[in-house]
Design a protein around this motif. Sequence first.
Motif, mmCIF file in Angstrom:
data_model
loop_
_atom_site.group_PDB
_atom_site.id
_atom_site.type_symbol
_atom_site.label_atom_id
_atom_site.label_comp_id
_atom_site.label_asym_id
_atom_site.label_seq_id
_atom_site.Cartn_x
_atom_site.Cartn_y
_atom_site.Cartn_z
ATOM 1 N N PRO C 254 -44.907 52.565 -12.413
ATOM 2 C CA PRO C 254 -44.265 52.108 -11.169
ATOM 3 C C PRO C 254 -45.002 50.899 -10.611
ATOM 4 C CG PRO C 254 -45.660 53.980 -10.696
ATOM 5 C CD PRO C 254 -45.785 53.722 -12.182
ATOM 6 N N LEU C 255 -44.940 49.813 -11.329
ATOM 7 C CA LEU C 255 -45.713 48.634 -10.946
ATOM 8 C C LEU C 255 -44.833 47.394 -10.916
ATOM 9 C CD1 LEU C 255 -48.921 48.833 -13.178
ATOM 10 C CD2 LEU C 255 -48.697 49.481 -10.780
ATOM 11 N N GLU C 256 -45.193 46.485 -10.013
ATOM 12 C CA GLU C 256 -44.656 45.129 -10.085
ATOM 13 C C GLU C 256 -45.820 44.172 -9.874
ATOM 14 O OE1 GLU C 256 -40.207 44.650 -8.900
ATOM 15 O OE2 GLU C 256 -41.205 45.655 -7.232
ATOM 16 N N SER C 257 -45.791 43.055 -10.586
ATOM 17 C CA SER C 257 -46.900 42.099 -10.533
ATOM 18 C C SER C 257 -46.509 40.881 -9.709
ATOM 19 C CB SER C 257 -47.281 41.662 -11.946
ATOM 20 O OG SER C 257 -47.801 42.764 -12.654
ATOM 21 N N PHE C 258 -47.320 40.584 -8.727
ATOM 22 C CA PHE C 258 -47.023 39.483 -7.812
ATOM 23 C C PHE C 258 -48.135 38.445 -7.840
ATOM 24 C CE2 PHE C 258 -44.550 42.991 -6.144
ATOM 25 C CZ PHE C 258 -43.351 42.386 -5.836
ATOM 26 N N PRO C 259 -47.775 37.185 -7.545
ATOM 27 C CA PRO C 259 -48.826 36.177 -7.398
ATOM 28 C C PRO C 259 -49.535 36.381 -6.062
ATOM 29 C CG PRO C 259 -46.619 35.149 -7.403
ATOM 30 C CD PRO C 259 -46.439 36.626 -7.317
ATOM 31 N N LEU C 260 -50.838 36.243 -6.103
ATOM 32 C CA LEU C 260 -51.623 36.336 -4.876
ATOM 33 C C LEU C 260 -52.499 35.103 -4.804
ATOM 34 C CD1 LEU C 260 -52.568 38.131 -2.455
ATOM 35 C CD2 LEU C 260 -54.442 38.832 -3.932
ATOM 36 N N GLN C 261 -52.489 34.436 -3.681
ATOM 37 C CA GLN C 261 -53.260 33.206 -3.561
ATOM 38 C C GLN C 261 -54.450 33.401 -2.628
ATOM 39 O OE1 GLN C 261 -50.692 29.472 -3.656
ATOM 40 N NE2 GLN C 261 -49.297 30.911 -2.684
ATOM 41 N N ALA C 262 -55.454 32.625 -2.883
ATOM 42 C CA ALA C 262 -56.628 32.606 -2.013
ATOM 43 C C ALA C 262 -57.151 31.187 -2.012
ATOM 44 C CB ALA C 262 -57.680 33.573 -2.519
ATOM 45 N N ILE D 46 -39.739 53.019 -11.047
ATOM 46 C CA ILE D 46 -40.156 52.470 -12.341
ATOM 47 C C ILE D 46 -39.464 51.124 -12.567
ATOM 48 C CG2 ILE D 46 -40.289 52.878 -14.826
ATOM 49 C CD1 ILE D 46 -41.958 54.841 -13.205
ATOM 50 N N ARG D 47 -40.250 50.127 -12.826
ATOM 51 C CA ARG D 47 -39.691 48.788 -12.998
ATOM 52 C C ARG D 47 -40.201 48.186 -14.302
ATOM 53 N NH1 ARG D 47 -36.845 50.801 -10.081
ATOM 54 N NH2 ARG D 47 -36.360 50.308 -7.908
ATOM 55 N N ARG D 48 -39.395 47.272 -14.837
ATOM 56 C CA ARG D 48 -39.764 46.692 -16.124
ATOM 57 C C ARG D 48 -40.914 45.696 -15.980
ATOM 58 N NH1 ARG D 48 -36.624 46.462 -20.333
ATOM 59 N NH2 ARG D 48 -36.754 44.204 -20.454
ATOM 60 N N ASN D 49 -40.954 44.997 -14.849
ATOM 61 C CA ASN D 49 -42.091 44.117 -14.567
ATOM 62 C C ASN D 49 -42.360 43.156 -15.728
ATOM 63 O OD1 ASN D 49 -44.128 43.225 -12.849
ATOM 64 N ND2 ASN D 49 -45.659 44.586 -13.753
ATOM 65 N N VAL D 50 -41.286 42.532 -16.164
ATOM 66 C CA VAL D 50 -41.324 41.757 -17.404
ATOM 67 C C VAL D 50 -42.199 40.517 -17.271
ATOM 68 C CG1 VAL D 50 -39.879 40.423 -18.996
ATOM 69 C CG2 VAL D 50 -38.979 42.485 -17.891
ATOM 70 N N LYS D 51 -42.967 40.257 -18.311
ATOM 71 C CA LYS D 51 -43.619 38.950 -18.434
ATOM 72 C C LYS D 51 -42.740 38.128 -19.354
ATOM 73 C CE LYS D 51 -47.971 36.699 -19.565
ATOM 74 N NZ LYS D 51 -49.354 36.866 -20.003
ATOM 75 N N GLY D 52 -42.006 37.210 -18.777
ATOM 76 C CA GLY D 52 -41.013 36.463 -19.540
ATOM 77 C C GLY D 52 -39.697 36.505 -18.775
ATOM 78 N N PRO D 53 -38.562 36.410 -19.474
ATOM 79 C CA PRO D 53 -37.275 36.391 -18.768
ATOM 80 C C PRO D 53 -37.020 37.716 -18.046
ATOM 81 C CG PRO D 53 -37.050 35.584 -21.007
ATOM 82 C CD PRO D 53 -38.411 36.198 -20.908
ATOM 83 N N HIS D 54 -36.820 37.636 -16.777
ATOM 84 C CA HIS D 54 -36.737 38.814 -15.920
ATOM 85 C C HIS D 54 -35.415 38.799 -15.181
ATOM 86 C CE1 HIS D 54 -38.068 40.987 -12.064
ATOM 87 N NE2 HIS D 54 -38.106 41.879 -13.014
ATOM 88 N N TYR D 55 -34.690 39.917 -15.266
ATOM 89 C CA TYR D 55 -33.440 40.051 -14.516
ATOM 90 C C TYR D 55 -33.804 40.531 -13.119
ATOM 91 C CZ TYR D 55 -31.084 39.614 -19.006
ATOM 92 O OH TYR D 55 -30.637 39.152 -20.207
ATOM 93 N N GLU D 56 -33.426 39.758 -12.136
ATOM 94 C CA GLU D 56 -33.840 40.103 -10.779
ATOM 95 C C GLU D 56 -32.765 39.719 -9.786
ATOM 96 O OE1 GLU D 56 -37.391 37.806 -10.421
ATOM 97 O OE2 GLU D 56 -36.320 35.955 -9.976
ATOM 98 N N ARG D 57 -32.953 40.198 -8.569
ATOM 99 C CA ARG D 57 -31.980 39.919 -7.512
ATOM 100 C C ARG D 57 -32.600 39.023 -6.453
ATOM 101 N NH1 ARG D 57 -29.478 44.168 -4.508
ATOM 102 N NH2 ARG D 57 -31.600 44.743 -3.988
ATOM 103 N N TRP D 58 -31.769 38.198 -5.889
ATOM 104 C CA TRP D 58 -32.162 37.386 -4.740
ATOM 105 C C TRP D 58 -31.060 37.499 -3.705
ATOM 106 C CZ3 TRP D 58 -36.616 34.325 -4.180
ATOM 107 C CH2 TRP D 58 -37.446 34.252 -5.314
ATOM 108 N N ARG D 59 -31.398 37.208 -2.470
ATOM 109 C CA ARG D 59 -30.366 37.113 -1.443
ATOM 110 C C ARG D 59 -30.467 35.747 -0.793
ATOM 111 N NH1 ARG D 59 -29.437 39.986 4.428
ATOM 112 N NH2 ARG D 59 -27.262 39.342 4.561
ATOM 113 N N HIS D 60 -29.329 35.104 -0.664
ATOM 114 C CA HIS D 60 -29.295 33.807 0.010
ATOM 115 C C HIS D 60 -29.252 34.069 1.517
ATOM 116 C CE1 HIS D 60 -27.464 29.470 0.164
ATOM 117 N NE2 HIS D 60 -28.685 29.550 0.682
ATOM 118 N N THR D 61 -30.364 34.586 2.002
ATOM 119 C CA THR D 61 -30.440 35.089 3.371
ATOM 120 C C THR D 61 -30.058 34.035 4.401
ATOM 121 O OG1 THR D 61 -32.282 36.388 2.582
ATOM 122 C CG2 THR D 61 -31.945 36.336 4.948
#
Lengths: 185, 1004, 417, 100
Positions: C254-262, D46-61
């Motif tokens: 259950p992980l997601e990887s995010f950029p973190l800046q410092a 549980i997420r795929r957390n892909v390194k590479g092409p990733h299917y994801e959602r955005w909102r044009h808020t």
Amino acid sequence: MTPDLSAPGPLAESAAAKLSLAVPCARLSLRARGAAVAPLSAALGLTLPERIGTRASTAAGDTEALRLGPDEWVLHATPAALPGLLAACAALSPEHPHSAVDISGRELTLVLEGPRAAELLTLGMPRDPDSIAPGEGRRTLFDGVSVVLWREADTRFRMDIWHSFAPHLASLLATGCAELAAETA
Amino acid sequence: MSRFRVPGRGRVNPDRPVTFRFDGRPVQGCEGDTVASALLANGIHLMGRSFKYHRPRGAVAAGSEEPNALINTRRGPGRAEPNTRATMQEIWPGLEARPQNCWPRLSFDLGAVNDRAYMLFSAGFYYKTFMWPRSFWDKLYEPVIRAAAGLGVSPSEEDPDTYASRYLHTDVLVVGAGPAGLAAARTAAEAGLRVVLVDEHAEAGGTLLSEPQARIAGLPAWDWLTAELAALKALGVRVMTRTTAIGYYHQNMIGLCQRLTDHLAELPADTPRERMWRLRAARVVLAQGALEKPLVFDGNDRPGVMLAGAAQTYLHRFGVRVGDRPVILTSHDSAWHAAFDLQDAGAKVAAIVDTRAAPPAALAGEAQARGIRVLAGFTATATSGRLRVRSVRVHPVSAGTVGAGEEIACDCLLMSGGWTPSLHLFSHTKGSLAWDEDRTTFLPADTPEDCVIAGAGRGLWGIAATLADGAEKGAEVAASLGRGASAPALPVEGDRTGSGTSHTELATDRSPSRARAFVDFQNDVTAKDLRLAVREGMRSIEHVKRYTTNGMATDQGKMSNINGLNIAADALGRAQPKVGLTTFRPPYTPTSFGAFAGYHRGGHFEVTRRTAIDPLAEAAGAVFEPVGQWRRARYFPRPGEDMDTAVARECRATRTAIGMFDASTLGKIEVVGPDAVEFMNRMYTNPWTKLQPGRCRYGLLLGDDGFIRDDGVIGRLAHDRFHVTTTTGGAARVLNMMEDYLQTEWPELDVWLTSTTEQWSTIALNGPRVAELLRPLVEGVTLTEEAFPHMSVAECTVAGMPARLFRVSFTGETGFEVNVPAPMGPALWQRLAEAGAPLGLTPYGTEAMHVMRAEKGYIIVGQDTDGTVTPADAGLTWAVGKAKPDFVGKRGLARPDLTAPGRRQLVGLLTEDGTTLLEEGAQIVLDPAQPVPMKMVGHVTSAYRSEAAGRPIALALVEGGHGRMGETVHIPMPDRTIAATITGCVFHDPENTRLKLAAPGGDA
Amino acid sequence: MTRFNAFNLVRHALTGNRNWTEQWPDAEPKAEYDVVIVGAGGHGLGCAYYLAKEHGITNVAVIDKGWLGGGNTGRNTTIIRSNYLYDESARLFDHSVDLWEGLSQELNYNVMYSRRGCMMLAHSVHDIQSFKRHIHANRLNGVDNRWLTPQEAKDYCPPLNISPDARYPVLGAALQERAGTARHDAVAWGYARGAAARGVDIIQNCPVTAIRRGPSGGVIGVETARGFIRAKKVAVSASGHNTMVMDTAGVRLPLESFPLQALVSEPVKPVFPCVVMSNTVHAYISQSDKGELVIGSGTDQYTSYSQRGGLPLIEHTVAAITEVFPIFNRMRMLRKWGGIVDVTPDRSAIISKTPVQGLYVNCGWGTGGFKATPGAAHTLAWTVAKDEPHPINAPFTLERFRTGRLIDEAAAAAVAH
Amino acid sequence: MLLIHCPYCDETLPELEFAHAGEAHVARPENPSAQSDAEWEEFLFIRRNVKGPHYERWRHTHGCGRFFNAVRDTVSDRFLATYPAGAPRPSLASLTGESE
């Protein structure tokens, strides 16, 4: 430098740009899709524009619609026209599903005009002002706040802002009027 | 005229003298000078002290890569900044420049004692000691180390200047206004593209400013430059000087920092000190040129030892001869021209020492013609001179053997180890580098961005080559944007091309371990430090960098990275490309915090949202509190009242007469469409189908994990229309969550959501006399218990204003919420205040609201819940429609740990002494006698003094709390332990009799 | 291994520092290990160190795709504190602080643990409630943390702006005096040196491409760029890259990887005596031994492995710093960088056995992994050695996401780690 | 700051107008109550957390307000495609031009 937004009129002015508060108008958020759009157009007396960012007006010129999203328009009208618009929409329910919500009280409109009005927008708007043609409009962002921008001409814009954000944005725009003028000087 | 100013040279204005102060003394320069050039014109080379050894240092460069000549600059109160590069700071009358990192003074610095013990301060020495005794680290070692470190002194006052930011969109951005950049900009602009050309210096021109001897297209270089800039202007190119491209971000977004006032004597009105441009370009041309490499040898850091290219710049751009008796030490042709030009400008060049055995004959011939002594195939092994170089020791090298040395007297030593492209911005793009063996350097290769490199930045040399390359790259960029462009070749005369060789440390006859050959000047990293790091197992260039701090100074490795790499690679016995370069990080040069913050300072740091009624509250003397982006009136003190007194009075007035509260910040969402009820059924835990138009219900919103997210009263206005309210802080989040489910999971539903938070001013009126107040003002609804019972909603008019009137209560008293279009809010507030005055109407703030809702056990999401609380935990099971097949959170609630026994449940707490007010956040234990760590069973979520209850009350989350009614629990505080009894959550009017509406004319 | 002390420093200085030896050898992989640790950050190297020192397991390899300490160990803002709300977190982080305090002596490597104190600023009534909840819980857990008035906060940290007119006025602060900072690289190097001295192989620049499982389903080794390496047990501690590595063993996380800046400022003389965090304005700051102001930013909104990060976030972070410390407005940013942090849904870490026999994972540290380094390493080593969790890391399971027994520091306190 | 093409507005606009909304194509099960704890965990966390092409959602808020899907390479942060919510996921081969 927080301009006084209690009454319509000029807020800041320089050789570069002028900022003023527009006279209040009636505003309607209209939502619909598919088959409901045509009857709504007929009822409102204007053709609801199809492409996001484009606008249309009634023949009388008392109501103007701007398409904001795939199922969303905002209508600006004279206060006198609003009850008629609401009634026209209401008459279409429930056969033609839609949502018409009066948002006249939600927002105010600032007018930006002058030779460098477009540049004034670059103080807080990440998108390119030139991507909005005169006669079009968009919902976009200014200094982190959602606004609806109507480009009336090359050098004239209207910006719809929710009330509570308006002093913050107006203050930045007023700063910008002076700063832009100092820059050319 | 200053002693070292060369008449007729330079672009400074000798007719406009400028006096500033350096190290407490007045110094005279000319308009157009930098601090460094003005000091050099006066023969002052000593400008700073190094970081670790406090060694005396002078300017080694003439640009933003300067590591040594760092000064504190100031302009009166609040306007001071450390670590300013003397080579970039333009002078103006009154500027005060102070030396740094020295005590008691620049020329005699006690910190230089470190220099004597340099052997102890080898790379990484601090990792190896200062460990015993343990307590000495905090008390002794670290404070001493810290005091010795640092460079300048932080500002200590608030900055009176302003800063600005802009977005800018363009077709082509050209970074660097040297020959390559100018040509690229010209070509792209002629192709009809929008072009922005930026340069960090005060003037455009780049290397042309240092090469007046060249002729371009038949014109002297400077005349050509003037004409070219005019042509660019005519083409609409935006040329921005004093503007540094600080960072290259995703998809061709470049941060540009423009310095607007630091060079001015008078600060103009309405003008920010700096402006950050966030520029987005379709294409970027990086024409940043190349940086000259120092040579690495013992004593290469003394004041007066300088890059040969810098000396050229000082001579040609500023009209300053950096010394009378220079020695040139070089491995590259370019430095020979410095010798020639200085000789021509009146200096007596003592020698040109070239490490190469056979420098080009043409150069040697020119030297001979000028009578300059040439030593080819020589090395330098030492310099002398404490505050200024006095001599250099040179030796012939043959077949790797260093011969007998000779001491050559000099007053400056101009070195060149060749040139390396400026790769910083390119490196920000995550671009890859390719090793070029010929030039012994890295050149830019591939990048994911739409960017090209032109000129010296990709290893080209000479004006003709870079001009041609710039034009070609301009045309290439234009073509990629669908524009044809021609790139005419411009004839160049007097061009100075050249080549050279690269070195690690120069050959020496001394013990290498004794040599102090500096690689990173500012951080005092020597070649032997780098070799020690490798010896100690630091194999990655990143390890070497971090262990030695090479390249981590404020020049960000501009002077040191490539030399450091060559030496580390040599020590590792591996080729440079196998070792790799450390990553360059933004910003390109240090950039003030103010420029990043831009307009977002002080009152404009973040938006403060105010309701329409806020000015009236302010006029009434309200004390405000921040709640999310909003500010809300917390209480309305009368003269002499503190918060507790005011709040008690506000509560009393509400419970005995009428309280009026600005509830406008509550989130509001209009849910409209034929499927509105179905949508509500799916989103909220409650069942909505049977709720009739005109009626309201308390709605509870969960996440799909089963935990409470938000709540609020929801009114059904019509079959297909709901007026949903949310918490103040949750408004945007809830709407986004609803849109997410609607658009993504249930797109088939015909329902739409509109934020009406700001459409309405919402005034809550509570109290036994509220009907008396409202009946005369309300039209369209009969305010009786029968016609308009608790939890009703109607559209009507109030005081002649169109309104949505809710019969709801968050206090336990008879309650209404009047919604009128937001701009009418103030008028309604005033009207109600006037009409209510005879009835005892009193405005109250959020604090009294909190007290009164707690007295009734109404929760505040986010205070009594925290993201781990279920409806059952909060005692809200009644709000969950168990018969519904699904709603957001239903499945989540069925997870094992959400149904397990022992969960923390919301209960009331009454302190057993009846007088003690618990502290919100205080922890609860069952056994107060247990040792620490104690087993905690819960915490106090809300606690208030309550007149209505006659004692302090509290709400708490307690493990299994619902099964512990009447039990005593303990709240250990630092000074004592408080005993409290667990109760239900309702402390006032448990039968809800007070919610009832008094009949018209009846007693309240 | 040459002992590091003042005597040896002088002795080597007198011989021109020519006789220092490698702090750790660059090992070639052996065919088989008892334990392979994937990821040579502080956590992984520390785990190897404690396996060798406390559990007598020395046939251990630590394998990294790059250079040791090159991930988040070398990219963080080095803040160390343990004033966490939940008992589980407080115990884990306090265990860490206990180890930090003696780590320089333990490793014979000065990691410069600087006990400077960490102040968390309250800007709203909600913050006050939340921080007091922390303070009381910490006190009853034996964790140091106390409340300061605005003036006391200013006395503790003079650059602080406590004007009541500020956009987010400082209403008070929670102070943990035992908190502080340390020299991040030294932690990795110190553990590496200590582990190597006890026989651990440190294998750099050797990507692990897959975890191999045997017929029984248990771990049998790892595939690497230098071939297959047999292992009885494998512990994965690869921060941002945990998902990819564990995927190869069929364990989804259950992980997601995010950029973190410092970022850091240019170095200046001592001006900032402690660590300050403000969650409301999203900024944290301290001053390094070198004199740089070290400033942490938040994560960008999208998942990424690019280590770039955007300008708007940096602008916001710097604005937040100058809002709270207006005197720094004319200071200059020297360098900013990005890391990749793996974040769990409850913002707490996982140090756990997995459904695969012999496979262990240490992940999900989000933005708070550095401070946990010794504690995470120590309990991970225990878990690997004994095939059962240490009591301190027992709550930090993988299963909690199924059962709902989350350790939700973020939700509970709206506190960024 | 990324540049994002909104498939509804048909404009390429700065990231600041958009909000990231997590992995795409994680459909909420038709009947959540029929899900096992493990299945529900998978849906929630549980997420795929892909390194590479990733299917994801955005909102044009701060634009048209719509949620949409995107394929973005999480190594370069470049968008390979954006497409309306509900549209089938494009194959990677078609986006990268590589044959599989």
